[in-house]
Write an enzyme that holds these catalytic residues in place. Structure first.
Site, PDB file in Angstrom:
ATOM      1  N   PHE A 158     -11.368  24.691  41.663  1.00 50.90           N
ATOM      2  CA  PHE A 158     -10.670  23.623  42.401  1.00 50.90           C
ATOM      3  C   PHE A 158     -10.540  23.953  43.886  1.00 50.90           C
ATOM      4  CE2 PHE A 158      -7.968  23.383  38.300  1.00 50.90           C
ATOM      5  CZ  PHE A 158      -8.929  22.627  37.644  1.00 50.90           C
ATOM      6  N   THR A 160     -10.846  23.533  47.607  1.00 51.11           N
ATOM      7  CA  THR A 160     -11.133  22.516  48.629  1.00 51.11           C
ATOM      8  C   THR A 160     -11.993  23.141  49.732  1.00 51.11           C
ATOM      9  OG1 THR A 160      -9.010  21.491  48.156  1.00 51.11           O
ATOM     10  CG2 THR A 160     -10.049  20.876  50.247  1.00 51.11           C
ATOM     11  N   GLU A 244       2.309  25.076  54.308  1.00 55.29           N
ATOM     12  CA  GLU A 244       1.407  24.387  53.369  1.00 55.29           C
ATOM     13  C   GLU A 244       2.138  23.218  52.692  1.00 55.29           C
ATOM     14  OE1 GLU A 244      -0.527  26.977  50.562  1.00 55.29           O
ATOM     15  OE2 GLU A 244      -1.096  25.318  49.267  1.00 55.29           O
ATOM     16  N   GLN A 281      11.313 -13.429  44.594  1.00 60.12           N
ATOM     17  CA  GLN A 281      12.417 -12.487  44.801  1.00 60.12           C
ATOM     18  C   GLN A 281      12.108 -11.092  44.246  1.00 60.12           C
ATOM     19  OE1 GLN A 281      16.217 -12.736  42.687  1.00 60.12           O
ATOM     20  NE2 GLN A 281      17.223 -12.736  44.669  1.00 60.12           N
ATOM     21  N   GLU A 369       6.577  20.366  38.996  1.00 60.28           N
ATOM     22  CA  GLU A 369       7.404  21.169  38.096  1.00 60.28           C
ATOM     23  C   GLU A 369       7.709  22.533  38.719  1.00 60.28           C
ATOM     24  OE1 GLU A 369       4.441  19.681  37.078  1.00 60.28           O
ATOM     25  OE2 GLU A 369       5.544  17.943  36.353  1.00 60.28           O
TER      26      GLU A 369
HETATM   27  C1  LIG Z   1      -8.363  18.431  44.076  1.00 62.06           C
HETATM   28  C2  LIG Z   1      -7.754  19.791  44.023  1.00 62.06           C
HETATM   29  C3  LIG Z   1      -7.864  20.629  45.121  1.00 62.06           C
HETATM   30  C4  LIG Z   1      -7.336  21.926  45.068  1.00 62.06           C
HETATM   31  N1  LIG Z   1      -7.529  22.787  46.127  1.00 62.06           N
HETATM   32  C5  LIG Z   1      -7.211  24.106  45.972  1.00 62.06           C
HETATM   33  C6  LIG Z   1      -7.570  25.073  46.975  1.00 62.06           C
HETATM   34  O1  LIG Z   1      -8.144  24.737  48.009  1.00 62.06           O
HETATM   35  N2  LIG Z   1      -7.284  26.377  46.732  1.00 62.06           N
HETATM   36  C7  LIG Z   1      -6.654  26.797  45.607  1.00 62.06           C
HETATM   37  O2  LIG Z   1      -6.422  27.998  45.459  1.00 62.06           O
HETATM   38  N3  LIG Z   1      -6.264  25.899  44.641  1.00 62.06           N
HETATM   39  C8  LIG Z   1      -6.546  24.584  44.803  1.00 62.06           C
HETATM   40  N4  LIG Z   1      -6.196  23.675  43.829  1.00 62.06           N
HETATM   41  C9  LIG Z   1      -5.543  24.162  42.640  1.00 62.06           C
HETATM   42  C10 LIG Z   1      -4.102  23.706  42.461  1.00 62.06           C
HETATM   43  O3  LIG Z   1      -3.272  24.321  43.395  1.00 62.06           O
HETATM   44  C11 LIG Z   1      -3.727  24.001  40.996  1.00 62.06           C
HETATM   45  O4  LIG Z   1      -4.430  23.048  40.208  1.00 62.06           O
HETATM   46  C12 LIG Z   1      -2.256  23.925  40.744  1.00 62.06           C
HETATM   47  O5  LIG Z   1      -1.602  25.003  41.357  1.00 62.06           O
HETATM   48  C13 LIG Z   1      -1.928  23.940  39.245  1.00 62.06           C
HETATM   49  O6  LIG Z   1      -2.574  24.994  38.594  1.00 62.06           O
HETATM   50  P1  LIG Z   1      -3.397  24.692  37.247  1.00 62.06           P
HETATM   51  O7  LIG Z   1      -4.297  23.565  37.514  1.00 62.06           O
HETATM   52  O8  LIG Z   1      -4.007  25.953  36.787  1.00 62.06           O
HETATM   53  O9  LIG Z   1      -2.313  24.200  36.193  1.00 62.06           O
HETATM   54  P2  LIG Z   1      -1.405  25.127  35.284  1.00 62.06           P
HETATM   55  O10 LIG Z   1      -0.825  26.215  36.088  1.00 62.06           O
HETATM   56  O11 LIG Z   1      -2.167  25.474  34.056  1.00 62.06           O
HETATM   57  O12 LIG Z   1      -0.254  24.092  34.902  1.00 62.06           O
HETATM   58  C14 LIG Z   1      -0.437  23.079  33.922  1.00 62.06           C
HETATM   59  C15 LIG Z   1       0.855  22.279  33.794  1.00 62.06           C
HETATM   60  O13 LIG Z   1       1.912  23.142  33.399  1.00 62.06           O
HETATM   61  C16 LIG Z   1       2.967  23.038  34.301  1.00 62.06           C
HETATM   62  N5  LIG Z   1       3.636  24.333  34.444  1.00 62.06           N
HETATM   63  C17 LIG Z   1       3.081  25.543  34.699  1.00 62.06           C
HETATM   64  N6  LIG Z   1       4.030  26.476  34.794  1.00 62.06           N
HETATM   65  C18 LIG Z   1       5.228  25.845  34.633  1.00 62.06           C
HETATM   66  C19 LIG Z   1       6.578  26.251  34.632  1.00 62.06           C
HETATM   67  N7  LIG Z   1       6.922  27.521  34.884  1.00 62.06           N
HETATM   68  N8  LIG Z   1       7.534  25.331  34.395  1.00 62.06           N
HETATM   69  C20 LIG Z   1       7.206  24.037  34.174  1.00 62.06           C
HETATM   70  N9  LIG Z   1       5.942  23.579  34.157  1.00 62.06           N
HETATM   71  C21 LIG Z   1       4.962  24.477  34.385  1.00 62.06           C
HETATM   72  C22 LIG Z   1       2.356  22.612  35.620  1.00 62.06           C
HETATM   73  O14 LIG Z   1       3.318  21.979  36.444  1.00 62.06           O
HETATM   74  C23 LIG Z   1       1.298  21.648  35.127  1.00 62.06           C
HETATM   75  O15 LIG Z   1       1.897  20.402  34.882  1.00 62.06           O
HETATM   76  C24 LIG Z   1      -6.654  22.360  43.902  1.00 62.06           C
HETATM   77  C25 LIG Z   1      -6.511  21.488  42.815  1.00 62.06           C
HETATM   78  C26 LIG Z   1      -7.060  20.233  42.855  1.00 62.06           C
HETATM   79  C27 LIG Z   1      -6.935  19.360  41.647  1.00 62.06           C
END
Ligand SMILES: Cc1cc2nc3c(=O)[nH]c(=O)nc-3n(C[C@H](O)[C@H](O)[C@H](O)COP(=O)(O)OP(=O)(O)OC[C@H]3O[C@@H](n4cnc5c(N)ncnc54)[C@H](O)[C@@H]3O)c2cc1C
Length: 381
Positions: A158, A160, A244, A281, A369
């Protein structure tokens, strides 16, 4: 409500950004979508205008504006065009910049900053891995010392600008037994042997931004490529989080406010049952509600911008701004789609794309979250 955080210099800068976007960027937006990328010409043109070096010292080609409000103005104007521009430019000029200015040696500054300002050296930051992004301290990419070199193995996802970046800040584990205290940041050249990229990821929205996987297979970096201190990478990442999160918040709100304005006009123009649809309305009250939400939120974000300009914005206040604006943006845009009726579901309408583009803001850069978790902890819970 009239905003009072900007002065004449900021507004003059806003005009120059607007003029640049209208002239050099807006005519090419559909090409960006087709290419799934913002072309290098955009970056070098933005570099020529001085938009990439707002935080970079003059000796390296920047303007070292020393006033975050210029970043905020730039972000707002980009977000009025679409979400992808502030996200891609923001990663480079707003998120990576502080690492390269505050944590680098003179030699690294010489090596990286001039190209950073001209747009010839495009940057990205790789924290997230396929196994997880929220629990950053658990990242699995490793860097193992080998003489004066380090050998990096792992993968990021992911990312960017990941498909086209020339320099990627990679967070890697250097001391396996220490969780958060065993991570180091490396500036990895995108042309290094063993560094490869996956395809441009197929996203729900923001087709224009290049988002990709990065694979690191026995990539050799040297001590000279370490950004900041060995094993202190997690702390470094936490240090720059307020900026950020604030950049995200500014983007979210400016994007929603722009589409809301366009939607208001649509509700004045579109007729049903012999009246403008905005005059019913339900819709009138809805628009009153949405404008109130945006303007009240703007007051909070503006205070955050001022606090950050003074160097006083806390990570928790920035977290509040980040999750709240993401929620407001998504709520507002969902209503905007509804107010457009069937046209709101057509990709050729800006509102439809904006709605798709915005969905990610509740997920990336720390999900809603995670933001609430941090705020809850700060409340002593
Ligand atoms: C289009 C796009 C661009 C991005 N660009 C970058 C980038 O340039 N560099 C980079 O490093 N990353 C980037 N990301 C990554 C992004 O920061 C992560 O997707 C994000 O931090 C969530 O991590 P994950 O996808 O692994 O989800 P997970 O960490 O697996 O989380 C899944 C779900 O569980 C929830 N969750 C996890 N832990 C907890 C908790 N303790 N309590 C409650 N809920 C929880 C999360 O909120 C989420 O809803 C990008 C993502 C996207 C989609």
């Amino acid at each position: 409500m009239k905003r009072a955080i900007y002065d004449e210099d900021h507004e003059a800068f806003r005009s120059s950004v607007k003029e640049f976007l209208d002239r050099e960027v807006v005519p090419h937006l559909e090409e960006h979508v087709a290419e799934k990328a913002i072309p290098r010409e955009f970056w070098t043109a933005a570099g020529k205008q001085g938009f990439l070096g707002l935080e970079i010292p003059e000796e390296y080609g920047g303007s070292a504006a020393g006033d975050y409000r210029f970043n905020a103005v730039l972000t707002e104007e980009l977000a009025k065009v679409n979400m992808a521009l502030p996200s891609c430019l923001g990663i480079h000029a707003d998120i990576v910049a502080p690492y390269l200015v505050h944590l680098t040696t003179d030699e690294q500054k010489q090596r990286w900053l001039p190209g950073f300002c001209t747009g010839e050296l495009l940057t990205a930051i790789g924290m997230t891995e396929p196994s997880g992004g929220s629990d950053l301290a658990a990242l699995k990419t490793t860097a193992v010392r080998d003489g004066d070199d380090w050998v990096v193995n792992g993968s990021k996802t992911f990312i960017t600008n990941g498909y086209s970046a020339d320099l990627v800040i990679i967070a890697a584990r250097t001391t396996p037994e220490k969780k958060a205290r065993g991570i180091t940041l490396f500036g990895v050249d995108g042309a290094s042997e063993g560094f490869s990229r996956g395809r441009k990821l197929d996203k729900v929205g923001q087709d224009e931004s290049d988002t990709s996987e990065i694979f690191l297979e026995d990539v050799r970096v040297s001590n000279d490529d370490i950004i900041g201190e060995v094993d202190n990478g997690f702390i470094h990442m936490m240090t720059f989080l307020p900026q950020e999160r604030l950049g995200s918040a500014i983007t979210n709100l400016a994007h929603a406010a722009q589409i809301l304005d366009e939607t208001l006009q649509y509700t004045k123009d579109r007729k049903a049952f012999g009246r403008s649809i905005g005059q019913f309305q339900h819709n009138k009250f809805l628009l009153a509600d949405l404008y109130t939400r945006v303007e009240v939120t703007q007051a909070y974000v503006d205070q955050c911008v001022l606090a950050h300009t003074r160097g006083e914005l806390t990570p928790i206040d920035a977290a509040k701004a980040k999750w709240w604006t993401a929620q407001v943006q998504n709520d507002v845009l969902d209503h905007c789609v509804q107010l457009h009726g069937g046209y709101g579901y057509m990709n050729e309408y800006r509102v439809a794309r904006a709605w798709r583009d915005a969905r990610v803001t509740k997920i990336w850069a720390g999900s809603n979250e995670i933001m609430k978790e941090l705020i809850g902890r700060d409340l002593g819970l």
